[in-house]
Every structure is written in C-alpha cells, then in structure tokens.
Motif scaffolding. Structure first.
Motif, mmCIF file in Angstrom:
data_model
loop_
_atom_site.group_PDB
_atom_site.id
_atom_site.type_symbol
_atom_site.label_atom_id
_atom_site.label_comp_id
_atom_site.label_asym_id
_atom_site.label_seq_id
_atom_site.Cartn_x
_atom_site.Cartn_y
_atom_site.Cartn_z
ATOM 1 N N GLY A 27 -7.924 3.495 -10.817
ATOM 2 C CA GLY A 27 -7.721 2.214 -11.471
ATOM 3 C C GLY A 27 -6.525 1.425 -10.991
ATOM 4 O O GLY A 27 -6.027 0.541 -11.698
ATOM 5 N N LYS A 28 -6.057 1.724 -9.779
ATOM 6 C CA LYS A 28 -4.876 1.050 -9.238
ATOM 7 C C LYS A 28 -5.262 0.110 -8.098
ATOM 8 O O LYS A 28 -6.391 0.129 -7.611
ATOM 9 C CB LYS A 28 -3.876 2.097 -8.717
ATOM 10 N N VAL A 29 -4.304 -0.720 -7.678
ATOM 11 C CA VAL A 29 -4.476 -1.531 -6.475
ATOM 12 C C VAL A 29 -4.806 -0.599 -5.305
ATOM 13 O O VAL A 29 -4.297 0.530 -5.230
ATOM 14 C CB VAL A 29 -3.186 -2.317 -6.165
ATOM 15 N N VAL A 30 -5.654 -1.060 -4.398
ATOM 16 C CA VAL A 30 -6.054 -0.260 -3.242
ATOM 17 C C VAL A 30 -5.458 -0.866 -1.972
ATOM 18 O O VAL A 30 -5.544 -2.083 -1.761
ATOM 19 C CB VAL A 30 -7.589 -0.207 -3.106
ATOM 20 N N VAL A 31 -4.863 -0.028 -1.142
ATOM 21 C CA VAL A 31 -4.411 -0.431 0.187
ATOM 22 C C VAL A 31 -5.265 0.312 1.202
ATOM 23 O O VAL A 31 -5.348 1.543 1.178
ATOM 24 C CB VAL A 31 -2.919 -0.106 0.415
ATOM 25 N N ILE A 32 -5.923 -0.433 2.089
ATOM 26 C CA ILE A 32 -6.723 0.158 3.168
ATOM 27 C C ILE A 32 -6.038 -0.140 4.479
ATOM 28 O O ILE A 32 -5.668 -1.293 4.760
ATOM 29 C CB ILE A 32 -8.156 -0.415 3.187
#
Length: 231
Positions: free
Chosen positions: A45-50
C-alpha cells in the motif's frame, strides 16, 4: 527460473528493480515477475518506485518472441498492454527512475507512471517500433496520444524519433532529468513526498483523470487482439 525482478519494501515506498543482465527486454518471464512484484507492492500500500539496471531501463518487447510472429506475439503484446493498464490505474503513485535507454515498450512504460525521472547522458528514450519494422500497437498509440505533448506525438509514434533525457522532458516521457549520481536520491525524495498523499483520494482521483484514456485503451486492446497483436 532466474529472478530478474527484485522487490524490496522500504519504510515509505516499495522498490521494484528490473535486471536481466542484458537489455531488460519485456519477456514473458519479465512480465510474470513484474506482476508478482506489483502484487506485493499493492499489498504494502505504499508509493512504488520502479527502476532498471545501469544504462538500461528497458529495450522493449523480447525480439526473440516478436520475430516469431503468430500467437506468441499476440500473447506477449497483450501481456504488455495489460501491464501498462495496471500501472495507469495502480492504487498508489508509481515513480519510475530511468537508469538508461528506454525504447518501444520501455518507452510506453514511462508514459504509464505518475512521475518519471531520467538521467542526463548518451541515452535514448522513445518509441522506435517503426524503425525496426513493427507497426505501433493501438494500445501504445492511445497511451502516447494521452501522455505526450501534442507537438511530439506524431513525431514520436509515426517517425520513431528518439530523445535524450532533456528532450524527453519536453516531449512528455519524463518529468525531470538529473545527473546519474542523483537518480535514486531524487526518486526516493519524490516517493517520500508522495507518501504523504491520502492514497484512497489519490486512487479515486486518478481513476477520474484517466477514465477517457482507459476507455480508449480497452477499445484499442480489443482491436489489437483481433489483429493478432496489432503489429
């Protein structure tokens, strides 16, 4: 099966790293592992960094599959379209830290995220399908139509024009470009800033903003599928 997509949960964001040791081609294995990582990120449920591997974000669809034609191409392109659609409506913000070249499906991936950061240098970003003998899938056309600056849309899609990071900001593939040593620092800073959003409000608002694109994407994917991948 080797692990080419890594997932790590940090305090304020989840990190997904693509590294197949080569060009980070979007293969069946890559898509399976990316979706698995997104499952974990959605649960967190957190921000995603790809992000990608040094000098390579993604060179696009796996050419060993695309050169075969037929059902496998249709399956891979459909999987890529489904992945793009998933990012476009992901319930938390998605930040992409572009470590290098991002071409074809790699360029499409950039246009699906909420915030995109590239690095200055001799890297190319864009949609090179027609330069390598492939018609642009309709799903990619619709994403580009929605996310690229109007003055760059046809140049990018019809003419396979490629950009460096600064040009990609102007065109709409990126939101900003930084020096290579600052890429992950900046991506984490943006992720931590976005972590302060109300995620339910973010999800609901993003669905309203992108509703026209998602409707166009559904129609495009149906037509692509009917044409065996749209290539």
């Amino acid at each position: 099966m080797s692990q080419i997509v890594q997932f790590a949960e940090e305090e304020k964001y989840s990190l997904i790293t693509l590294d197949d040791g080569k060009a980070n081609a979007v293969s069946f294995v890559m898509l399976d592992q990316l979706n698995s990582a997104l499952d974990q990120a959605e649960e967190a449920g957190k921000v995603v960094v790809i992000t990608g591997r040094p000098s390579k974000f993604s060179a696009g669809f796996d050419l060993s599959v695309m050169s075969q034609g037929g059902e496998q191409v249709m399956k891979l392109v459909s999987g890529g379209a489904d992945f793009a659609k998933r990012i476009l409506q992901f319930p938390t913000p998605v930040v992409i830290a572009v470590t290098g070249h991002a071409l074809a499906m790699g360029g499409i991936m950039l246009m699906t995220a909420d915030y995109r950061i590239g690095i200055a240098g001799d890297y190319k970003l864009g949609l090179n399908e027609v330069a390598i003998g492939m018609s642009m899938p309709r799903f990619g056309v619709e994403i580009a139509r929605s996310r690229l600056a109007p003055a760059h849309f046809e140049l990018s899609v019809n003419c396979a024009y490629l950009y460096d990071a600064e040009g990609a900001v102007e065109a709409g593939y990126l939101d900003e470009a930084v020096e290579s040593g600052q890429l992950m620092y900046r991506a984490v800073a943006i992720a931590e800033q976005l972590s302060g959003l109300n995620m339910e409000a973010h999800k609901n608002t993003k669905s309203r903003v992108r509703a026209p694109l998602l409707r166009a994407l559904e129609e495009a994917m149906e037509l692509d599928f009917a044409e065996g991948g749209g290539l």
